[in-house]
Design a protein around this motif. Structure first.
Motif, PDB file in Angstrom:
ATOM      1  N   LYS A 255       0.686  -1.205   0.075  1.00 33.60           N
ATOM      2  CA  LYS A 255      -0.148   0.225   0.053  1.00 33.60           C
ATOM      3  C   LYS A 255       0.949   0.710  -0.151  1.00 33.60           C
ATOM      4  CE  LYS A 255      -2.773   0.727   3.639  1.00 33.60           C
ATOM      5  NZ  LYS A 255      -3.621   0.907   4.335  1.00 33.60           N
ATOM      6  N   ASN A 256       0.752   2.265  -0.840  1.00 35.04           N
ATOM      7  CA  ASN A 256       1.805   3.160  -0.690  1.00 35.04           C
ATOM      8  C   ASN A 256       1.901   4.234   0.259  1.00 35.04           C
ATOM      9  OD1 ASN A 256       1.332   3.247  -3.656  1.00 35.04           O
ATOM     10  ND2 ASN A 256      -0.146   5.057  -4.168  1.00 35.04           N
ATOM     11  N   LEU A 257       0.798   4.299   1.111  1.00 29.94           N
ATOM     12  CA  LEU A 257       1.598   4.887   2.434  1.00 29.94           C
ATOM     13  C   LEU A 257       2.134   3.561   3.252  1.00 29.94           C
ATOM     14  CD1 LEU A 257       0.613   6.823   4.290  1.00 29.94           C
ATOM     15  CD2 LEU A 257      -1.189   6.127   5.437  1.00 29.94           C
ATOM     16  N   ASP A 258       1.928   2.687   2.913  1.00 27.57           N
ATOM     17  CA  ASP A 258       3.078   1.761   4.283  1.00 27.57           C
ATOM     18  C   ASP A 258       4.163   1.431   3.497  1.00 27.57           C
ATOM     19  OD1 ASP A 258       0.485   0.579   5.683  1.00 27.57           O
ATOM     20  OD2 ASP A 258       0.426  -0.982   4.679  1.00 27.57           O
ATOM     21  N   LEU A 259       4.717   1.722   2.450  1.00 25.93           N
ATOM     22  CA  LEU A 259       5.631   2.155   1.588  1.00 25.93           C
ATOM     23  C   LEU A 259       6.142   3.267   2.139  1.00 25.93           C
ATOM     24  CD1 LEU A 259       6.151   0.807  -2.425  1.00 25.93           C
ATOM     25  CD2 LEU A 259       7.566   3.094  -1.105  1.00 25.93           C
ATOM     26  N   VAL A 260       5.822   4.213   1.644  1.00 30.42           N
ATOM     27  CA  VAL A 260       6.569   5.661   2.200  1.00 30.42           C
ATOM     28  C   VAL A 260       7.113   5.506   3.889  1.00 30.42           C
ATOM     29  CG1 VAL A 260       5.743   8.127   2.871  1.00 30.42           C
ATOM     30  CG2 VAL A 260       5.286   6.828   0.681  1.00 30.42           C
ATOM     31  N   GLN A 261       6.199   4.880   4.956  1.00 30.02           N
ATOM     32  CA  GLN A 261       6.378   4.889   5.819  1.00 30.02           C
ATOM     33  C   GLN A 261       7.776   3.976   6.018  1.00 30.02           C
ATOM     34  OE1 GLN A 261       2.558   3.893   7.642  1.00 30.02           O
ATOM     35  NE2 GLN A 261       1.966   6.135   8.260  1.00 30.02           N
ATOM     36  N   MET A 267      15.120   6.473   6.119  1.00 28.52           N
ATOM     37  CA  MET A 267      15.583   7.650   5.410  1.00 28.52           C
ATOM     38  C   MET A 267      16.119   8.340   7.308  1.00 28.52           C
ATOM     39  SD  MET A 267      16.425   8.047   2.522  1.00 28.52           S
ATOM     40  CE  MET A 267      16.636  10.118   1.937  1.00 28.52           C
ATOM     41  N   ASP A 268      15.849   8.150   8.155  1.00 31.44           N
ATOM     42  CA  ASP A 268      15.167   8.833   9.595  1.00 31.44           C
ATOM     43  C   ASP A 268      17.010   8.266   9.597  1.00 31.44           C
ATOM     44  OD1 ASP A 268      13.161  10.097   9.803  1.00 31.44           O
ATOM     45  OD2 ASP A 268      12.707   8.524  10.583  1.00 31.44           O
ATOM     46  N   LYS A 269      17.248   6.707   9.499  1.00 35.56           N
ATOM     47  CA  LYS A 269      18.154   6.164  10.317  1.00 35.56           C
ATOM     48  C   LYS A 269      19.602   6.172   9.475  1.00 35.56           C
ATOM     49  CE  LYS A 269      17.146   1.054  11.935  1.00 35.56           C
ATOM     50  NZ  LYS A 269      16.218   0.893  11.189  1.00 35.56           N
ATOM     51  N   LYS A 270      19.318   6.220   8.153  1.00 44.18           N
ATOM     52  CA  LYS A 270      20.533   6.834   7.502  1.00 44.18           C
ATOM     53  C   LYS A 270      20.944   8.460   7.548  1.00 44.18           C
ATOM     54  CE  LYS A 270      20.248   3.251   4.757  1.00 44.18           C
ATOM     55  NZ  LYS A 270      21.669   1.910   4.022  1.00 44.18           N
ATOM     56  N   LEU A 271      19.821   9.414   7.609  1.00 43.99           N
ATOM     57  CA  LEU A 271      20.087  10.067   8.200  1.00 43.99           C
ATOM     58  C   LEU A 271      20.588  10.989   9.915  1.00 43.99           C
ATOM     59  CD1 LEU A 271      17.675  12.032   5.333  1.00 43.99           C
ATOM     60  CD2 LEU A 271      19.955  11.492   4.847  1.00 43.99           C
ATOM     61  N   GLY A 272      20.883  10.095   9.797  1.00 44.70           N
ATOM     62  CA  GLY A 272      20.484  10.422  11.704  1.00 44.70           C
ATOM     63  C   GLY A 272      19.570  11.701  11.876  1.00 44.70           C
ATOM     64  N   GLU A 275      13.661   8.999  14.634  1.00 45.79           N
ATOM     65  CA  GLU A 275      12.615   8.191  14.611  1.00 45.79           C
ATOM     66  C   GLU A 275      11.050   8.772  14.311  1.00 45.79           C
ATOM     67  OE1 GLU A 275      12.121   4.139  15.117  1.00 45.79           O
ATOM     68  OE2 GLU A 275      10.528   3.691  14.474  1.00 45.79           O
ATOM     69  N   GLY A 276      10.692   9.069  12.934  1.00 47.65           N
ATOM     70  CA  GLY A 276       8.978  10.162  13.254  1.00 47.65           C
ATOM     71  C   GLY A 276       9.754  10.756  12.712  1.00 47.65           C
ATOM     72  N   GLU A 277      10.789  10.856  12.579  1.00 44.77           N
ATOM     73  CA  GLU A 277      10.991  13.047  11.653  1.00 44.77           C
ATOM     74  C   GLU A 277      10.548  12.877  10.229  1.00 44.77           C
ATOM     75  OE1 GLU A 277      13.956  14.030  13.439  1.00 44.77           O
ATOM     76  OE2 GLU A 277      14.460  16.066  12.243  1.00 44.77           O
ATOM     77  N   SER A 278      10.885  11.868   9.305  1.00 51.52           N
ATOM     78  CA  SER A 278      10.363  12.382   7.917  1.00 51.52           C
ATOM     79  C   SER A 278       9.403  12.108   7.858  1.00 51.52           C
ATOM     80  CB  SER A 278      11.764  11.356   7.292  1.00 51.52           C
ATOM     81  OG  SER A 278      12.817  11.580   7.604  1.00 51.52           O
ATOM     82  N   GLU A 279       8.741  11.245   8.296  1.00 50.46           N
ATOM     83  CA  GLU A 279       6.672  11.116   8.300  1.00 50.46           C
ATOM     84  C   GLU A 279       6.289  12.631   8.569  1.00 50.46           C
ATOM     85  OE1 GLU A 279       6.096   6.751   9.728  1.00 50.46           O
ATOM     86  OE2 GLU A 279       3.963   7.558  10.163  1.00 50.46           O
ATOM     87  N   LYS A 280       6.963  13.158   9.370  1.00 49.70           N
ATOM     88  CA  LYS A 280       6.336  14.360   9.278  1.00 49.70           C
ATOM     89  C   LYS A 280       5.872  15.297   8.550  1.00 49.70           C
ATOM     90  CE  LYS A 280       7.512  15.499  14.046  1.00 49.70           C
ATOM     91  NZ  LYS A 280       8.975  16.057  14.474  1.00 49.70           N
ATOM     92  N   LEU A 281       6.998  15.211   7.267  1.00 48.43           N
ATOM     93  CA  LEU A 281       7.097  14.908   5.470  1.00 48.43           C
ATOM     94  C   LEU A 281       5.130  14.342   4.899  1.00 48.43           C
ATOM     95  CD1 LEU A 281      10.561  15.321   4.617  1.00 48.43           C
ATOM     96  CD2 LEU A 281       9.474  17.439   5.529  1.00 48.43           C
ATOM     97  N   ILE A 282       4.479  14.261   5.273  1.00 53.92           N
ATOM     98  CA  ILE A 282       3.467  13.419   4.553  1.00 53.92           C
ATOM     99  C   ILE A 282       2.476  14.467   4.886  1.00 53.92           C
ATOM    100  CG2 ILE A 282       2.066  11.423   4.265  1.00 53.92           C
ATOM    101  CD1 ILE A 282       4.362   9.643   5.299  1.00 53.92           C
ATOM    102  N   THR A 283       2.102  14.727   3.380  1.00 52.19           N
ATOM    103  CA  THR A 283       1.050  15.695   2.724  1.00 52.19           C
ATOM    104  C   THR A 283       0.377  15.237   2.214  1.00 52.19           C
ATOM    105  OG1 THR A 283       2.876  17.550   2.815  1.00 52.19           O
ATOM    106  CG2 THR A 283       1.031  17.884   2.146  1.00 52.19           C
ATOM    107  N   TYR A 284      -1.210  15.198   2.785  1.00 46.50           N
ATOM    108  CA  TYR A 284      -1.737  14.112   1.551  1.00 46.50           C
ATOM    109  C   TYR A 284      -2.731  15.061   0.680  1.00 46.50           C
ATOM    110  CZ  TYR A 284      -1.538  10.781   4.710  1.00 46.50           C
ATOM    111  OH  TYR A 284      -1.259   9.939   5.466  1.00 46.50           O
ATOM    112  N   VAL A 285      -1.970  15.008  -0.470  1.00 43.26           N
ATOM    113  CA  VAL A 285      -2.707  15.758  -1.956  1.00 43.26           C
ATOM    114  C   VAL A 285      -4.001  15.093  -2.922  1.00 43.26           C
ATOM    115  CG1 VAL A 285      -0.621  16.596  -2.371  1.00 43.26           C
ATOM    116  CG2 VAL A 285      -1.086  15.119  -3.593  1.00 43.26           C
ATOM    117  N   THR A 286      -4.632  16.269  -3.133  1.00 47.18           N
ATOM    118  CA  THR A 286      -5.581  15.647  -4.095  1.00 47.18           C
ATOM    119  C   THR A 286      -5.144  14.545  -5.323  1.00 47.18           C
ATOM    120  OG1 THR A 286      -6.323  17.929  -4.781  1.00 47.18           O
ATOM    121  CG2 THR A 286      -6.893  16.228  -5.673  1.00 47.18           C
ATOM    122  N   ASP A 287      -6.114  13.238  -5.058  1.00 46.26           N
ATOM    123  CA  ASP A 287      -5.677  12.048  -6.060  1.00 46.26           C
ATOM    124  C   ASP A 287      -5.298  12.149  -7.347  1.00 46.26           C
ATOM    125  OD1 ASP A 287      -5.504   9.993  -5.638  1.00 46.26           O
ATOM    126  OD2 ASP A 287      -7.586   8.868  -5.355  1.00 46.26           O
TER     127      ASP A 287
END
Ligand code: NAD
Ligand code: DAU
Length: 351
Positions: A255-261, A267-272, A275-287
């Protein structure tokens, strides 16, 4: 040396196929025909561009005269056709461009092959690399796309690919051209243009930009590492039966959302980051208009008949992909700045 024509070899999947063939088959002269649209990037192939069995040809498959000349000049023993407009969102904005390249371009290539091979229709092979999107959208969770699933394309992109598949089959039935078709699920991996979900989101996470998830992120895609697709193409080219279709996919639905999470977590791990920081960037937009709900490939035929299977688990492939983008920031910067489009002029045109 047998001459093999690969179209779209400067693009994402094509560049992996060209590399595999140039390295694996020194007895083939590989011709990479590409018009270098925004998606074509010769920097994808710097490691093999000087190989003696590799030739780059800049040309457009919508130009029938150019193709006739090319096929007259070279006695190709096979064509692996990948050149296409490939991005669904762009097809919604400009369907005609997709008809021109994906339909007219494919028919031009078929005509050039048919004419050049008229006295030898038994031997040379025309291989069309296509997509699972031609089958439309799955709504029953139990269902998978089989080679026998009726075509039901829903986007201008998939309609153009379905049309080109039909033309390939029509040339087989009518003119006895030797053909194979494969229909593959979503690819990911190094060198993918950052308009597609995975590289776009890797790029945006790095730059702390929003991650535009379409709708509620509930759409499902079946992901395959691009090098596994290239290996499958090699097997279909060499072992596929005349007139047959092979579905290619990794039995790997997300599912797209599971993949993005998952992507955000890695990415959080790789960028130091915590956990949870990058997920805050998720923005739901028009389909996306007409957004297909679910794709899922049954790849039993290619597995049973040709012995292909994916070599990488998804988490491993995703991590390799992320590492590639993080280690190749110059590639990504060149693509996002547009500098990659100068590569042909500076490195090739004066040769
Ligand atoms: P891409 O957009 O990355 O590359 C397409 C290549 O074709 C580019 O190098 C471009 O310059 C070239 N091209 C476009 N128009 C041309 C023209 N008129 N003449 C000559 N060259 C032209 O595409 P991709 O993602 O690598 O996909 C390659 C093929 O595989 C396509 O046919 C696509 O439909 C199919 N496919 C893609 C996926 C996927 O997930 N990306 C999955 C299944 C099938
Ligand atoms: O299934 C094979 C096809 O996969 C190929 O034939 C196409 O060439 C290729 O582009 C791909 O099509 P998709 O439309 O599935 O890929 P894309 O990466 O554009 O989108 C994947 C999913 O993510 C899809 O459900 C739409 C969603 N998405 C995509 C983008 C770019 C988002 O939610 N946000 C985005 O910004």
């Amino acid at each position: 040396m047998e001459k093999i024509l690969i179209t779209g070899g400067a693009g994402f999947i094509g560049s992996h196929v060209v590399r595999l063939f140039v390295n694996k088959y020194p007895n083939y002269q590989i011709f990479n025909l590409d018009s270098l649209t925004y998606a074509g990037n010769l920097a994808n192939l710097t490691d093999i561009e000087k190989a003696s069995n590799y030739t780059f040809v800049k040309g457009d498959i919508t130009d029938a005269n150019f193709l006739t000349q090319l096929f007259t000049e070279h006695n190709f023993k096979g064509v692996i056709h990948l050149a296409a407009e490939s991005h669904v969102d762009r097809s919604i904005l400009n369907p005609l461009e997709f008809v021109m390249t994906n339909v007219i371009g494919t028919v031009n290539l078929l005509n050039a092959a048919k004419t050049a091979w008229k006295n030898d229709l038994e031997n040379p092979l025309f291989y069309h690399v296509s997509t699972d999107e031609v089958y439309g959208s799955l709504h029953n969770p139990e269902d998978f796309f089989l080679e026998t699933t009726p075509y039901d394309p829903q986007s201008p992109y998939s309609a153009s690919k379905a049309s080109s598949d039909h033309f390939v089959r029509a040339y087989h039935n009518t003119y006895k051209l030797r053909v194979v078709i494969s229909n593959c699920s979503n690819n990911y991996g190094p060198n993918q243009f950052p308009e597609k979900l995975i590289p776009l989101f890797i790029h945006n996470i790095q730059k702390n930009k929003p991650l535009p998830v379409y709708g509620k992120g509930e759409n499902v895609r079946d992901w395959l590492y691009v090098i596994d697709h290239a290996r499958a193409i090699d097997m279909v080219f060499h072992g596929g039966k005349n007139g047959e279709t092979y579905n290619i996919g990794g039995f790997n639905e997300w599912k797209n959302l599971d993949l993005v999470q998952l992507l955000c977590k890695i990415m959080d791990k790789k960028l130091g980051r915590t956990e949870g920081e990058s997920e805050k960037l998720i923005t739901y937009v028009t389909d996306r208009a007409g957004h297909d709900l679910r794709y899922a490939i049954d790849a039993s035929k290619i597995m049973n008949e040709l012995g292909w299977k994916p070599s990488l688990q998804f988490e491993e492939g995703l991590e390799k992909t992320i590492d590639w983008y993080l280690n190749n920031t110059a590639w990504l910067d060149n693509v996002t700045s547009g500098d990659y489009q100068k590569y042909y002029e500076t490195q090739y045109a004066q040769r």
